[in-house]
Design a protein around this motif. Structure first.
Motif, mmCIF file in Angstrom:
data_model
loop_
_atom_site.group_PDB
_atom_site.id
_atom_site.type_symbol
_atom_site.label_atom_id
_atom_site.label_comp_id
_atom_site.label_asym_id
_atom_site.label_seq_id
_atom_site.Cartn_x
_atom_site.Cartn_y
_atom_site.Cartn_z
ATOM 1 N N MET A 117 0.830 -1.203 0.000
ATOM 2 C CA MET A 117 0.000 0.000 0.000
ATOM 3 C C MET A 117 0.866 1.254 0.000
ATOM 4 S SD MET A 117 -2.535 1.549 2.917
ATOM 5 C CE MET A 117 -1.097 2.157 3.805
ATOM 6 N N ASN A 118 1.871 1.291 0.877
ATOM 7 C CA ASN A 118 2.749 2.463 0.954
ATOM 8 C C ASN A 118 3.492 2.684 -0.360
ATOM 9 O OD1 ASN A 118 2.019 2.999 3.610
ATOM 10 N ND2 ASN A 118 3.702 1.793 4.461
ATOM 11 N N ILE A 121 1.013 4.102 -2.921
ATOM 12 C CA ILE A 121 0.686 5.498 -2.608
ATOM 13 C C ILE A 121 1.836 6.407 -3.025
ATOM 14 C CG2 ILE A 121 0.391 7.133 -0.693
ATOM 15 C CD1 ILE A 121 -1.294 4.993 0.705
ATOM 16 N N ASN A 122 3.058 6.001 -2.708
ATOM 17 C CA ASN A 122 4.219 6.790 -3.125
ATOM 18 C C ASN A 122 4.334 6.860 -4.638
ATOM 19 O OD1 ASN A 122 5.098 7.596 -0.614
ATOM 20 N ND2 ASN A 122 6.578 5.952 -0.384
ATOM 21 N N LEU A 123 3.998 5.747 -5.299
ATOM 22 C CA LEU A 123 4.050 5.733 -6.764
ATOM 23 C C LEU A 123 3.024 6.706 -7.348
ATOM 24 C CD1 LEU A 123 5.284 4.595 -9.313
ATOM 25 C CD2 LEU A 123 3.668 2.688 -9.191
ATOM 26 N N SER A 124 1.871 6.817 -6.707
ATOM 27 C CA SER A 124 0.863 7.766 -7.182
ATOM 28 C C SER A 124 1.378 9.203 -7.053
ATOM 29 C CB SER A 124 -0.452 7.602 -6.412
ATOM 30 O OG SER A 124 -0.355 8.089 -5.091
ATOM 31 N N GLN A 133 -1.297 13.026 -13.956
ATOM 32 C CA GLN A 133 -2.329 13.090 -12.930
ATOM 33 C C GLN A 133 -3.414 12.028 -13.101
ATOM 34 O OE1 GLN A 133 -1.142 15.826 -14.479
ATOM 35 N NE2 GLN A 133 -0.368 17.173 -12.869
ATOM 36 N N GLY A 134 -3.784 11.763 -14.355
ATOM 37 C CA GLY A 134 -4.810 10.747 -14.604
ATOM 38 C C GLY A 134 -4.386 9.382 -14.102
ATOM 39 N N ARG A 135 -3.140 9.002 -14.376
ATOM 40 C CA ARG A 135 -2.618 7.709 -13.911
ATOM 41 C C ARG A 135 -2.507 7.677 -12.391
ATOM 42 N NH1 ARG A 135 2.803 5.879 -16.394
ATOM 43 N NH2 ARG A 135 2.302 4.082 -15.072
ATOM 44 N N ALA A 136 -2.160 8.819 -11.802
ATOM 45 C CA ALA A 136 -2.047 8.888 -10.338
ATOM 46 C C ALA A 136 -3.399 8.623 -9.688
ATOM 47 C CB ALA A 136 -1.514 10.256 -9.922
ATOM 48 N N ILE A 137 -4.446 9.244 -10.230
ATOM 49 C CA ILE A 137 -5.796 9.042 -9.693
ATOM 50 C C ILE A 137 -6.233 7.596 -9.900
ATOM 51 C CG2 ILE A 137 -8.233 9.624 -10.051
ATOM 52 C CD1 ILE A 137 -7.327 12.521 -10.511
ATOM 53 N N GLU A 142 -7.756 2.227 -7.921
ATOM 54 C CA GLU A 142 -7.572 0.773 -7.882
ATOM 55 C C GLU A 142 -7.211 0.312 -6.475
ATOM 56 O OE1 GLU A 142 -8.140 -1.483 -10.309
ATOM 57 O OE2 GLU A 142 -8.976 0.220 -11.395
ATOM 58 N N LEU A 143 -6.350 1.075 -5.824
ATOM 59 C CA LEU A 143 -5.946 0.732 -4.457
ATOM 60 C C LEU A 143 -7.124 0.840 -3.501
ATOM 61 C CD1 LEU A 143 -3.487 -0.108 -2.789
ATOM 62 C CD2 LEU A 143 -2.974 2.311 -2.426
#
Length: 291
Positions: A117-118, A121-124, A133-137, A142-143
Motif C-alpha cells: 500500500m505504501n 501510494i508513493n508511486l501515485s 495526474q490521470g494515472r495517479a488518480i 484501484e488501491l
C-alpha cells in the motif's frame, strides 16, 4: 505468528544448514558461517544507516538524512519500508526520477499488504509530480478498491479536488469524512471542496473544526482565510493568513507561499481602507452632533 515465521526463516533454518555443513566438512562449515555472518553485518549496517537517517530527518538535517538513507538503499539489502522512506524524502526535495527508482524497488520488495500500500501510494505521488495526474488518480482508485483507510481517502480526495472534479470530490470526501471525521487531511479536503463549490457556510463549519486541531501545513489556514474573506470577516482572515505563513505548503499543493503573501497584503490594505472609512464616518457623526 508472522514474526515467528520470519525468525524461523532468517535464523533457525540457516543455523540448521550451517550445522549440517559443519558435519559434512569443517572448512565448508566455516565458509558457510562466514557468509552468514557477513550477511548479518550488512543487514545491521542497513538498519544503522536507516536509523541515523531517520534521526537526522527528525532533527531537520535533510542533507544528512538523504546521504544516510542513500547508503542504506544502495547496499541492496534495504527492505521496502526503508526504500519507501527514502523515496518519499527524495520527492520532498523535488528529485522525482530518483524517487521513482527506489519506490519501484520498494514495490518489488513489498512482502506485506502495508508495504504494498505504501509503495503504491508513493508511486501515485511520483506519477502526479511527473504530470501524469490521470494515472495517479487511477492508481489510487484501484488501491481504494482493495482497501479503505485514511491515507488513501486523504490522498485520492485531494487529487480529485486538485484535478477539478468537484462533484466527485464532494461525494468522495463526504464518504471519507464518514470514515474518519477526525483526520486533518480529510477535513481540509472537504473544506476546500466546499469553498471551491461556493458553499462558504459549510466550508467555515469544517474549518472551525479543523483549525483548533493545529494543522502543520499552510493550506488549511489559507483556504479558511479565503472562506472568511468571502464572508467579509477580514480581520480573522488576516490572522489565518499570518498563521499560514508559519508553515510550508505540502508536497503537492494548489498554492504557493507567494499567493499567501499577496492575499495577506491585499487584505491588510482592505482592512486599512475600512478602518479609515469607519474613522471618517465617526468623525462626521461627531461633527454633526456638535452642530
Amino acid at each position: 505468528m508472522k514474526q515467528f515465521f520470519s525468525i524461523f526463516l532468517k535464523i533457525v533454518i540457516p543455523a540448521i544448514l550451517i550445522i549440517a555443513i559443519f558435519q559434512f566438512h569443517v572448512l565448508a562449515g566455516i565458509g558457510a558461517l562466514a557468509v552468514y555472518v557477513g550477511i548479518a553485518i550488512i543487514r545491521l549496517r542497513v538498519r544503522w544507516y536507516a536509523l541515523r537517517g531517520n534521526v537526522a530527518y527528525a532533527n531537520g538535517n535533510v542533507k544528512a538524512a538523504q546521504e544516510l538513507l542513500d547508503k542504506a538503499a544502495r547496499t541492496g539489502k534495504a527492505d521496502a519500508k526503508i526504500l519507501n522512506g527514502y523515496g518519499y524524502l527524495l520527492l520532498t526535495q523535488g528529485q522525482v526520477e530518483a524517487a521513482e527508482e527506489w519506490v519501484l524497488q520498494a514495490l518489488e520488495k513489498s512482502e506485506s499488504r502495508q508495504d504494498q500500500m505504501n509503495s503504491k501510494i508513493n508511486l501515485s505521488l511520483v506519477l502526479w509530480l511527473k504530470g501524469e495526474q490521470g494515472r495517479a488518480i487511477l492508481q489510487l482508485r484501484e488501491l481504494n478498491k482493495e482497501m479503505k483507510n485514511t491515507i488513501i481517502y486523504g490522498n485520492l480526495g485531494y487529487f480529485l479536488v486538485l484535478r477539478g472534479y468537484l462533484e466527485e470530490a464532494l461525494e468522495y470526501n463526504l464518504e471519507a469524512y464518514t470514515f474518519n471525521g477526525e483526520s486533518k487531511t480529510i477535513l481540509d479536503n472537504l473544506g476546500q471542496t466546499y469553498y471551491l463549490m461556493g458553499d462558504m457556510e459549510k466550508a467555515q463549519e469544517i474549518y472551525r473544526k479543523l483549525i483548533p486541531m493545529k494543522p502543520t501545513i499552510a493550506e488549511p489556514y489559507y483556504y479558511y482565510a479565503c472562506t472568511l474573506e468571502q464572508l467579509d470577516e477580514t480581520e480573522e482572515a488576516i490572522l489565518q493568513l499570518e498563521r499560514a505563513l508559519e508553515y510550508e505548503v505540502s508536497l503537492i499543493s494548489s498554492i504557493q507561499k507567494s499567493m499567501i503573501e499577496q492575499k495577506l497584503e491585499a487584505l491588510r490594505a482592505r482592512a486599512t481602507v475600512q478602518l479609515d472609512k469607519q474613522a471618517s464616518e465617526e468623525e462626521d457623526g461627531f461633527v454633526q452632533t456638535e452642530s
